[in-house]
Design a protein around this motif. Structure first.
Motif, PDB file in Angstrom:
ATOM      1  N   ASP A   1       0.858  -1.181   0.000  1.00 27.01           N
ATOM      2  CA  ASP A   1       0.000   0.000   0.000  1.00 27.01           C
ATOM      3  C   ASP A   1       0.898   1.236   0.000  1.00 27.01           C
ATOM      4  O   ASP A   1       1.431   1.619   1.046  1.00 27.01           O
ATOM      5  N   PRO A   2       1.076   1.863  -1.161  1.00 21.76           N
ATOM      6  CA  PRO A   2       1.999   2.996  -1.249  1.00 21.76           C
ATOM      7  C   PRO A   2       1.703   4.135  -0.270  1.00 21.76           C
ATOM      8  O   PRO A   2       2.614   4.864   0.115  1.00 21.76           O
ATOM      9  N   LYS A   3       0.467   4.278   0.153  1.00 21.80           N
ATOM     10  CA  LYS A   3       0.137   5.350   1.095  1.00 21.80           C
ATOM     11  C   LYS A   3       0.851   5.157   2.433  1.00 21.80           C
ATOM     12  O   LYS A   3       1.116   6.130   3.139  1.00 21.80           O
ATOM     13  N   LYS A   4       1.184   3.938   2.778  1.00 22.04           N
ATOM     14  CA  LYS A   4       1.825   3.658   4.059  1.00 22.04           C
ATOM     15  C   LYS A   4       3.295   4.074   4.079  1.00 22.04           C
ATOM     16  O   LYS A   4       3.926   4.053   5.127  1.00 22.04           O
ATOM     17  N   ARG A   5       3.818   4.497   2.944  1.00 19.04           N
ATOM     18  CA  ARG A   5       5.198   4.984   2.924  1.00 19.04           C
ATOM     19  C   ARG A   5       5.329   6.274   3.717  1.00 19.04           C
ATOM     20  O   ARG A   5       6.411   6.625   4.182  1.00 19.04           O
ATOM     21  N   SER A   6       4.217   6.964   3.907  1.00 19.84           N
ATOM     22  CA  SER A   6       4.256   8.232   4.649  1.00 19.84           C
ATOM     23  C   SER A   6       4.621   8.037   6.122  1.00 19.84           C
ATOM     24  O   SER A   6       4.927   9.014   6.814  1.00 19.84           O
ATOM     25  N   ARG A   7       4.664   6.810   6.598  1.00 21.91           N
ATOM     26  CA  ARG A   7       5.100   6.538   7.965  1.00 21.91           C
ATOM     27  C   ARG A   7       6.527   7.028   8.201  1.00 21.91           C
ATOM     28  O   ARG A   7       6.919   7.277   9.331  1.00 21.91           O
ATOM     29  N   GLY A   8       7.280   7.138   7.143  1.00 22.14           N
ATOM     30  CA  GLY A   8       8.668   7.580   7.264  1.00 22.14           C
ATOM     31  C   GLY A   8       8.882   9.045   6.948  1.00 22.14           C
ATOM     32  O   GLY A   8      10.018   9.491   6.776  1.00 22.14           O
ATOM     33  N   PHE A   9       7.810   9.807   6.915  1.00 19.55           N
ATOM     34  CA  PHE A   9       7.907  11.223   6.554  1.00 19.55           C
ATOM     35  C   PHE A   9       8.885  11.989   7.441  1.00 19.55           C
ATOM     36  O   PHE A   9       9.522  12.947   6.997  1.00 19.55           O
ATOM     37  N   PHE A  10       9.031  11.543   8.681  1.00 20.09           N
ATOM     38  CA  PHE A  10       9.912  12.267   9.599  1.00 20.09           C
ATOM     39  C   PHE A  10      11.377  12.233   9.176  1.00 20.09           C
ATOM     40  O   PHE A  10      12.200  12.970   9.721  1.00 20.09           O
ATOM     41  N   SER A  11      11.716  11.414   8.182  1.00 19.43           N
ATOM     42  CA  SER A  11      13.104  11.430   7.684  1.00 19.43           C
ATOM     43  C   SER A  11      13.483  12.821   7.177  1.00 19.43           C
ATOM     44  O   SER A  11      14.653  13.204   7.220  1.00 19.43           O
ATOM     45  N   TYR A  12      12.490  13.573   6.711  1.00 22.89           N
ATOM     46  CA  TYR A  12      12.774  14.914   6.195  1.00 22.89           C
ATOM     47  C   TYR A  12      13.240  15.863   7.290  1.00 22.89           C
ATOM     48  O   TYR A  12      13.937  16.832   7.010  1.00 22.89           O
ATOM     49  N   LEU A  13      12.879  15.601   8.554  1.00 25.32           N
ATOM     50  CA  LEU A  13      13.412  16.408   9.652  1.00 25.32           C
ATOM     51  C   LEU A  13      14.928  16.245   9.727  1.00 25.32           C
ATOM     52  O   LEU A  13      15.656  17.217   9.937  1.00 25.32           O
ATOM     53  N   GLY A  14      15.381  15.011   9.554  1.00 25.78           N
ATOM     54  CA  GLY A  14      16.817  14.757   9.525  1.00 25.78           C
ATOM     55  C   GLY A  14      17.474  15.431   8.343  1.00 25.78           C
ATOM     56  O   GLY A  14      18.540  16.051   8.475  1.00 25.78           O
ATOM     57  N   LEU A  15      16.853  15.332   7.173  1.00 25.72           N
ATOM     58  CA  LEU A  15      17.439  15.921   5.968  1.00 25.72           C
ATOM     59  C   LEU A  15      17.502  17.449   6.061  1.00 25.72           C
ATOM     60  O   LEU A  15      18.510  18.061   5.688  1.00 25.72           O
ATOM     61  N   LEU A  16      16.452  18.074   6.588  1.00 28.99           N
ATOM     62  CA  LEU A  16      16.460  19.528   6.734  1.00 28.99           C
ATOM     63  C   LEU A  16      17.517  19.978   7.749  1.00 28.99           C
ATOM     64  O   LEU A  16      18.169  21.012   7.557  1.00 28.99           O
ATOM     65  N   THR A  17      17.704  19.197   8.798  1.00 27.63           N
ATOM     66  CA  THR A  17      18.750  19.510   9.770  1.00 27.63           C
ATOM     67  C   THR A  17      20.117  19.412   9.108  1.00 27.63           C
ATOM     68  O   THR A  17      20.999  20.248   9.341  1.00 27.63           O
ATOM     69  N   LEU A  18      20.300  18.402   8.257  1.00 24.82           N
ATOM     70  CA  LEU A  18      21.572  18.262   7.535  1.00 24.82           C
ATOM     71  C   LEU A  18      21.791  19.424   6.561  1.00 24.82           C
ATOM     72  O   LEU A  18      22.930  19.863   6.362  1.00 24.82           O
ATOM     73  N   LEU A  19      20.727  19.914   5.982  1.00 27.24           N
ATOM     74  CA  LEU A  19      20.842  21.087   5.111  1.00 27.24           C
ATOM     75  C   LEU A  19      21.360  22.279   5.931  1.00 27.24           C
ATOM     76  O   LEU A  19      22.254  23.008   5.481  1.00 27.24           O
TER      77      LEU A  19
END
Length: 144
Positions: free
Chosen positions: A114-132
């Protein structure tokens, strides 16, 4: 200003290696799903008409997409991690670990079929923005 590699940079290298190992884990998952679905090489994906009829082919497509998307983002994340880690090793390592965990949840959600369940990992972007942030800050420090 000379570039000095702090001792804490070892955390950055460890997190970088962990993210690289994640690619191996995702690749193994694609191989298992490929075999279960009977999708032959060299095909990257099962055709949509086949995936709509066969849940195993759909799960293969989802596993393949999770792997491919992670591969697409890996060079950006790794570049930010390695640069940002020079100036902010502990914060960058922590952000890289958050990114890693987010990608685990992303992949596990996607691999349910179920591709919609990929959003469970959305918080990875917090890590990426911090790295930016850490990357920009490190570059600024080096240039000034």
């Amino acid at each position: 200003m000379p570039i000095v590699i702090p001792n804490e940079y070892g955390y950055v290298l460890g997190v970088s290696a962990l993210n690289a190992l994640q690619l191996v884990w995702l690749s193994a998952g694609v191989g298992s799903a490929r075999k279960a679905a009977g999708v032959p090489y060299p095909y990257m994906y099962a055709e949509q008409s086949a995936a709509d009829k066969d849940p195993k082919k759909n799960m293969f497509n989802c596993a393949q997409r999770a792997h491919q998307n992670t591969l697409e983002a890996f060079p950006v994340m790794t570049t930010f991690l390695l640069i940002g880690g020079l100036g902010h090793p502990e914060l960058s390592a922590g952000a890289g670990a958050v990114y890693f965990l987010g990608r685990v949840f992303y992949a596990l959600g996607y691999r349910t079929g179920d591709p919609k369940k990929r959003s469970r990992g959305f918080f990875s972007y917090l890590g990426l923005l911090t790295l930016l942030y850490t990357t920009g800050s490190t570059i600024y420090q080096i240039l000034n």
